[in-house]
Scaffold this motif. Sequence first.
Motif, PDB file in Angstrom:
ATOM      1  N   SER A  39      16.261  25.941  -9.161  1.00  0.00           N
ATOM      2  CA  SER A  39      15.570  24.881  -9.240  1.00  0.00           C
ATOM      3  C   SER A  39      13.763  24.491  -9.879  1.00  0.00           C
ATOM      4  O   SER A  39      13.889  26.038  -9.867  1.00  0.00           O
ATOM      5  CB  SER A  39      16.021  23.617  -8.449  1.00  0.00           C
ATOM      6  OG  SER A  39      15.279  24.300  -7.579  1.00  0.00           O
ATOM      7  N   ASN A  40      12.969  23.630  -9.955  1.00  0.00           N
ATOM      8  CA  ASN A  40      12.099  23.625 -10.786  1.00  0.00           C
ATOM      9  C   ASN A  40      11.164  23.831  -9.474  1.00  0.00           C
ATOM     10  O   ASN A  40      11.922  22.957  -7.960  1.00  0.00           O
ATOM     11  CB  ASN A  40      11.745  22.972 -10.608  1.00  0.00           C
ATOM     12  CG  ASN A  40      12.202  21.858 -12.829  1.00  0.00           C
ATOM     13  OD1 ASN A  40      12.412  20.691 -13.154  1.00  0.00           O
ATOM     14  ND2 ASN A  40      12.505  23.433 -13.328  1.00  0.00           N
ATOM     15  N   SER A  42      10.784  26.490  -7.300  1.00  0.00           N
ATOM     16  CA  SER A  42      12.209  27.658  -6.408  1.00  0.00           C
ATOM     17  C   SER A  42      11.178  28.839  -5.909  1.00  0.00           C
ATOM     18  O   SER A  42      11.857  29.448  -5.031  1.00  0.00           O
ATOM     19  CB  SER A  42      14.410  27.796  -6.367  1.00  0.00           C
ATOM     20  OG  SER A  42      14.006  28.317  -7.734  1.00  0.00           O
ATOM     21  N   GLY A  43      10.802  29.057  -6.933  1.00  0.00           N
ATOM     22  CA  GLY A  43       9.854  30.444  -7.008  1.00  0.00           C
ATOM     23  C   GLY A  43      10.192  31.086  -7.541  1.00  0.00           C
ATOM     24  O   GLY A  43       9.777  32.754  -8.192  1.00  0.00           O
ATOM     25  N   SER A  45       9.473  31.771 -11.662  1.00  0.00           N
ATOM     26  CA  SER A  45       8.059  32.537 -11.746  1.00  0.00           C
ATOM     27  C   SER A  45       6.961  33.017 -10.681  1.00  0.00           C
ATOM     28  O   SER A  45       6.664  34.154 -11.171  1.00  0.00           O
ATOM     29  CB  SER A  45       7.574  31.230 -12.332  1.00  0.00           C
ATOM     30  OG  SER A  45       7.854  30.501 -13.677  1.00  0.00           O
ATOM     31  N   GLN A  92       6.254  31.630 -19.423  1.00  0.00           N
ATOM     32  CA  GLN A  92       6.761  30.849 -19.573  1.00  0.00           C
ATOM     33  C   GLN A  92       6.422  29.356 -20.574  1.00  0.00           C
ATOM     34  O   GLN A  92       6.659  29.232 -21.616  1.00  0.00           O
ATOM     35  CB  GLN A  92       7.471  30.073 -18.194  1.00  0.00           C
ATOM     36  CG  GLN A  92       8.008  28.358 -18.238  1.00  0.00           C
ATOM     37  CD  GLN A  92       8.209  28.278 -16.732  1.00  0.00           C
ATOM     38  OE1 GLN A  92       7.986  29.041 -16.269  1.00  0.00           O
ATOM     39  NE2 GLN A  92       8.685  27.181 -16.511  1.00  0.00           N
ATOM     40  N   HIS A 221      12.970  28.479  -1.309  1.00  0.00           N
ATOM     41  CA  HIS A 221      12.356  29.654  -1.774  1.00  0.00           C
ATOM     42  C   HIS A 221      12.969  30.911  -1.368  1.00  0.00           C
ATOM     43  O   HIS A 221      11.810  32.055  -1.099  1.00  0.00           O
ATOM     44  CB  HIS A 221      11.127  29.277  -2.103  1.00  0.00           C
ATOM     45  CG  HIS A 221      10.338  28.343  -1.584  1.00  0.00           C
ATOM     46  ND1 HIS A 221      10.040  27.706  -2.803  1.00  0.00           N
ATOM     47  CD2 HIS A 221       9.633  27.647  -0.833  1.00  0.00           C
ATOM     48  CE1 HIS A 221       9.128  26.498  -2.815  1.00  0.00           C
ATOM     49  NE2 HIS A 221       9.149  26.170  -1.702  1.00  0.00           N
TER      50      HIS A 221
END
Length: 276
Positions: A39-40, A42-43, A45, A92, A221
């Motif tokens: 999900s947004n 979560s780690g 990148s 990104q 994470h």
Amino acid sequence: MRAIFELNEIGFQYTDTQKALSGINLTVREGEILSVVGSNGSGKSTLLHLMCGLIYPTEGSIAYKGMEFQEKSFKKAAFNREFRSSIGFVFQNSDAQLFCPTVFDELIFGPLQLGYPKDLAVERANEVVQMLHLQGYTDRPSYMLSSGEKKRVAIGAVLATNPEVLIFDEPMSGLDPKTRSFIIDLIFELNQIGKTIIVATHHLDLVDYLKSRVVVLSERHTIEKMGSSDEILSDTDLLIKANLIAEFSHRHNGTVHKHLSLGFLSHKHEQIRKKN
Ligand SMILES: Nc1ncnc2c1ncn2[C@@H]1O[C@H](COP(=O)(O)OP(=O)(O)OP(=O)(O)O)[C@@H](O)[C@H]1O
Ligand SMILES: [Mg+2]
């Protein structure tokens, strides 16, 4: 196949208070495609930035082809050159990557940085122009392009140096269906010619198409699960837990339906309420 990256008990914190990654154990093998989903926040990148040496672990260790590396490793010219010429990273956000006066300058920048003679750098850039259909854009500054066009330039700038490992952070974001399909095919073909590919994405249809090994990051994470794309994508409970699919309602023939956002597979309509 030998290991390209080995991550051992990796943790990362941007600030003292909050972890961005915790207890990550992961090996990326030569020639494979690894998808990283979560999900947004979560780690994803952060994990990719660690692998391409933009940031360094605050816990644990990371090795590239068996060589453990930290910030000081890049002060050694031989390691720096080997690593920087082998790993290509597509950000990104394309604006974070593109800074040259024109698209063509962007495409020759990497090869020139790696010491290619000018004519070879120009040849590489021209090949990339053909490959990514960038004819007509080469004299324009990147800020005058749409976000989908910028994404193609950003990918082109990385391919111009012909790295053996390609890391894509959300390569599908903001692209129209035709461009998405083009990028999926490109990633697949790059793998077919031997490139090791690591892709962070929310797009489960990309994971399904690539038939890759998949790492699912949790909202805590950590690694929630690793497995084949078929194994991960058929685990509905896991996908809900990792916030990769959710239930939503929509109106259909005068009736409100509720179903999971399983656009990459078929979905079943479940009638929950009739309109008066
Ligand atoms: N520069 C930063 N400074 C402080 N915290 C950060 C920074 N970048 C990311 N974070 C935090 O680290 C965690 C992981 O962020 P990251 O960008 O890796 O997530 P992500 O999975 O890539 O999310 P998205 O799907 O939105 O791209 C989040 O909690 C985020 O708020
Ligand atoms: Mg991200």
